[in-house]
Design a protein around this motif. Sequence first.
Motif, PDB file in Angstrom:
ATOM      1  N   VAL A   1      79.738  84.106  49.600  1.00 32.01           N
ATOM      2  CA  VAL A   1      78.602  84.309  48.707  1.00 32.01           C
ATOM      3  C   VAL A   1      77.465  85.000  49.460  1.00 32.01           C
ATOM      4  CG1 VAL A   1      76.871  83.179  47.251  1.00 32.01           C
ATOM      5  CG2 VAL A   1      79.141  82.188  47.434  1.00 32.01           C
ATOM      6  N   VAL A   2      77.033  86.150  48.960  1.00 28.86           N
ATOM      7  CA  VAL A   2      75.840  86.802  49.500  1.00 28.86           C
ATOM      8  C   VAL A   2      74.606  86.131  48.878  1.00 28.86           C
ATOM      9  CG1 VAL A   2      74.472  88.942  49.488  1.00 28.86           C
ATOM     10  CG2 VAL A   2      76.930  89.038  49.933  1.00 28.86           C
ATOM     11  N   LEU A   3      73.636  85.784  49.723  1.00 25.66           N
ATOM     12  CA  LEU A   3      72.355  85.235  49.262  1.00 25.66           C
ATOM     13  C   LEU A   3      71.280  86.240  49.644  1.00 25.66           C
ATOM     14  CD1 LEU A   3      72.751  81.543  50.514  1.00 25.66           C
ATOM     15  CD2 LEU A   3      73.208  82.442  48.208  1.00 25.66           C
ATOM     16  N   GLU A   4      70.698  86.896  48.639  1.00 29.04           N
ATOM     17  CA  GLU A   4      69.730  87.955  48.918  1.00 29.04           C
ATOM     18  C   GLU A   4      68.326  87.507  48.523  1.00 29.04           C
ATOM     19  OE1 GLU A   4      70.754  91.917  47.664  1.00 29.04           O
ATOM     20  OE2 GLU A   4      68.733  92.663  48.032  1.00 29.04           O
ATOM     21  N   LEU A   5      67.394  87.636  49.470  1.00 26.80           N
ATOM     22  CA  LEU A   5      65.971  87.398  49.242  1.00 26.80           C
ATOM     23  C   LEU A   5      65.709  86.026  48.603  1.00 26.80           C
ATOM     24  CD1 LEU A   5      63.756  89.438  50.047  1.00 26.80           C
ATOM     25  CD2 LEU A   5      63.494  90.041  47.667  1.00 26.80           C
ATOM     26  N   VAL A   6      66.118  84.976  49.323  1.00 25.15           N
ATOM     27  CA  VAL A   6      65.827  83.599  48.902  1.00 25.15           C
ATOM     28  C   VAL A   6      65.173  82.868  50.080  1.00 25.15           C
ATOM     29  CG1 VAL A   6      67.745  83.529  47.239  1.00 25.15           C
ATOM     30  CG2 VAL A   6      68.114  82.688  49.553  1.00 25.15           C
ATOM     31  N   PRO A   7      64.393  81.822  49.807  1.00 29.53           N
ATOM     32  CA  PRO A   7      63.763  81.072  50.901  1.00 29.53           C
ATOM     33  C   PRO A   7      64.810  80.525  51.874  1.00 29.53           C
ATOM     34  CG  PRO A   7      62.846  80.407  48.782  1.00 29.53           C
ATOM     35  CD  PRO A   7      64.027  81.284  48.480  1.00 29.53           C
ATOM     36  N   ALA A   8      64.486  80.554  53.165  1.00 30.92           N
ATOM     37  CA  ALA A   8      65.428  80.143  54.208  1.00 30.92           C
ATOM     38  C   ALA A   8      65.924  78.718  53.992  1.00 30.92           C
ATOM     39  CB  ALA A   8      64.760  80.265  55.585  1.00 30.92           C
ATOM     40  N   GLU A   9      65.019  77.832  53.538  1.00 29.77           N
ATOM     41  CA  GLU A   9      65.385  76.418  53.361  1.00 29.77           C
ATOM     42  C   GLU A   9      66.454  76.275  52.284  1.00 29.77           C
ATOM     43  OE1 GLU A   9      62.317  77.733  53.237  1.00 29.77           O
ATOM     44  OE2 GLU A   9      61.608  77.104  55.220  1.00 29.77           O
ATOM     45  N   LEU A  10      66.313  77.069  51.218  1.00 26.90           N
ATOM     46  CA  LEU A  10      67.302  77.025  50.134  1.00 26.90           C
ATOM     47  C   LEU A  10      68.638  77.603  50.604  1.00 26.90           C
ATOM     48  CD1 LEU A  10      68.151  76.571  47.195  1.00 26.90           C
ATOM     49  CD2 LEU A  10      67.040  78.748  46.608  1.00 26.90           C
ATOM     50  N   ALA A  11      68.589  78.707  51.344  1.00 27.58           N
ATOM     51  CA  ALA A  11      69.824  79.319  51.863  1.00 27.58           C
ATOM     52  C   ALA A  11      70.555  78.347  52.791  1.00 27.58           C
ATOM     53  CB  ALA A  11      69.503  80.617  52.590  1.00 27.58           C
ATOM     54  N   ALA A  12      69.781  77.593  53.593  1.00 27.21           N
ATOM     55  CA  ALA A  12      70.382  76.605  54.494  1.00 27.21           C
ATOM     56  C   ALA A  12      71.068  75.510  53.689  1.00 27.21           C
ATOM     57  CB  ALA A  12      69.312  76.017  55.408  1.00 27.21           C
ATOM     58  N   GLU A  13      70.405  75.069  52.607  1.00 29.53           N
ATOM     59  CA  GLU A  13      70.989  74.012  51.770  1.00 29.53           C
ATOM     60  C   GLU A  13      72.271  74.494  51.100  1.00 29.53           C
ATOM     61  OE1 GLU A  13      68.400  72.450  48.731  1.00 29.53           O
ATOM     62  OE2 GLU A  13      69.946  71.030  48.045  1.00 29.53           O
ATOM     63  N   VAL A  14      72.258  75.714  50.584  1.00 27.63           N
ATOM     64  CA  VAL A  14      73.467  76.272  49.957  1.00 27.63           C
ATOM     65  C   VAL A  14      74.583  76.356  51.001  1.00 27.63           C
ATOM     66  CG1 VAL A  14      74.477  78.305  48.837  1.00 27.63           C
ATOM     67  CG2 VAL A  14      72.162  77.562  48.212  1.00 27.63           C
ATOM     68  N   THR A  15      74.240  76.798  52.207  1.00 28.35           N
ATOM     69  CA  THR A  15      75.235  76.953  53.282  1.00 28.35           C
ATOM     70  C   THR A  15      75.872  75.615  53.638  1.00 28.35           C
ATOM     71  OG1 THR A  15      74.002  78.852  54.122  1.00 28.35           O
ATOM     72  CG2 THR A  15      75.562  77.811  55.651  1.00 28.35           C
ATOM     73  N   ARG A  16      75.058  74.553  53.680  1.00 28.87           N
ATOM     74  CA  ARG A  16      75.588  73.211  53.956  1.00 28.87           C
ATOM     75  C   ARG A  16      76.446  72.688  52.816  1.00 28.87           C
ATOM     76  NH1 ARG A  16      70.323  72.199  55.866  1.00 28.87           N
ATOM     77  NH2 ARG A  16      69.764  71.277  53.858  1.00 28.87           N
ATOM     78  N   SER A  17      76.122  73.103  51.589  1.00 30.97           N
ATOM     79  CA  SER A  17      76.793  72.540  50.409  1.00 30.97           C
ATOM     80  C   SER A  17      78.132  73.199  50.096  1.00 30.97           C
ATOM     81  CB  SER A  17      75.897  72.690  49.179  1.00 30.97           C
ATOM     82  OG  SER A  17      74.635  72.136  49.440  1.00 30.97           O
ATOM     83  N   LEU A  18      78.391  74.381  50.673  1.00 31.71           N
ATOM     84  CA  LEU A  18      79.610  75.115  50.336  1.00 31.71           C
ATOM     85  C   LEU A  18      80.622  75.044  51.472  1.00 31.71           C
ATOM     86  CD1 LEU A  18      78.338  78.456  48.708  1.00 31.71           C
ATOM     87  CD2 LEU A  18      78.750  76.256  47.614  1.00 31.71           C
ATOM     88  N   HIS A  19      81.909  75.145  51.125  1.00 31.48           N
ATOM     89  CA  HIS A  19      82.915  75.277  52.183  1.00 31.48           C
ATOM     90  C   HIS A  19      83.283  76.736  52.406  1.00 31.48           C
ATOM     91  CE1 HIS A  19      86.134  75.784  49.220  1.00 31.48           C
ATOM     92  NE2 HIS A  19      85.676  74.732  48.589  1.00 31.48           N
ATOM     93  N   ILE A  20      82.802  77.636  51.548  1.00 31.66           N
ATOM     94  CA  ILE A  20      82.988  79.074  51.797  1.00 31.66           C
ATOM     95  C   ILE A  20      81.723  79.611  52.473  1.00 31.66           C
ATOM     96  CG2 ILE A  20      84.635  79.420  49.903  1.00 31.66           C
ATOM     97  CD1 ILE A  20      82.313  80.550  48.215  1.00 31.66           C
TER      98      ILE A  20
END
Length: 287
Positions: A201-220
Amino acid sequence: MTLQAAQTQPADSSKALYGGKGTRRITVQDIAAAKARGEKWPMLTAYDAMTASVFDEAGIPVMLVGDSMGNCHLGYDTTVPVTMDEMTLLSAAVVRGTKRALIVGDLPFGSYQEGPVQALRSATRLVKDAGVGAVKLEGGERSLPQTELLVQAGIPVMSHLGLTPQSVNTMGYRVQGRSDEAAHRLLRDAKAAQDAGAFAVVLELVPAELAAEVTRSLHIPTIGIGAGPDTDAQVLVWTDMAGLTGGKVPRFTKQYANLRQTLGDAARAFADDVVGGAFPAEEHTFH
Ligand SMILES: Nc1nc(=O)c2c([nH]1)NC[C@@H]1CN(c3ccc(C(=O)N[C@@H](CCC(=O)O)C(=O)O)cc3)CN21
Ligand SMILES: CC(C)C(=O)C(=O)O
Ligand SMILES: [Mg+2]
């Protein structure tokens, strides 16, 4: 190897996506294994065979033939006008120019929004005529039927969330996911893409804290662009990274070279030599 086993193995640098020794073409399975190893990796856009071969030799493991070709390469103002013909032509060139990198073709605006059948037709063309190993499309829940059908058909899908530039006419180029509600929506979109079978999943122009949370929540893996340091991978538009893009570049870009200056200097030196008679010299001349 199970996910658990992979995490407890000692790091095997010969397998690394960047810096690894493998010469065969990288697959989406290799990408999955990198997340299990906790390895960070780089991705760049590419729009032609020559540039792509430079990045391939540099070891860049994944290249995106982005619809950013619209503004970077084809002279449009946005990505919106890019066509399937343009995407197919340039994707084929990037595939021909590379031996190792996984090549991902961006599905352009209008090539998948009609529905899953149109998406499959467009993606199939990029796979068969250009030879890409995967495609990317914008949107989470709104692109679920498309993602599901492509994956079912055997085409790996990369999802793209946050700022989705094909929607510039409704969303502009603003940071996404700032409100609680928008952050929850993005997390839902990311999980939906993963459940539909997306491999990244590409995450473009989102707050770093949210991107970190998404990264922790996904196995991809997550691939950030303007999403802070805590994603699994980072992508930049190559002409921004190399300082070739004219005009304003997004604040999230870092320039690692100044190709615009270098190339302009070369063109001026050539022109000065021609006007002054210094080129061609004897060694460039046949008798
Ligand atoms: N050369 C290039 N680089 C890119 O990164 C890129 C493209 N083209 N074309 C497609 C999309 C469009 N992108 C963009 C375009 C503009 C901004 C921009 O102006 N961002 C503001 C921040 C806005 C805010 O604070 O909300 C900036 O100042 O960076 C960001 C990404 C990213 N993509
Ligand atoms: C910026 C990346 C993710 C992209 O979609 C593109 O280059 O088109
Ligand atoms: Mg794109």
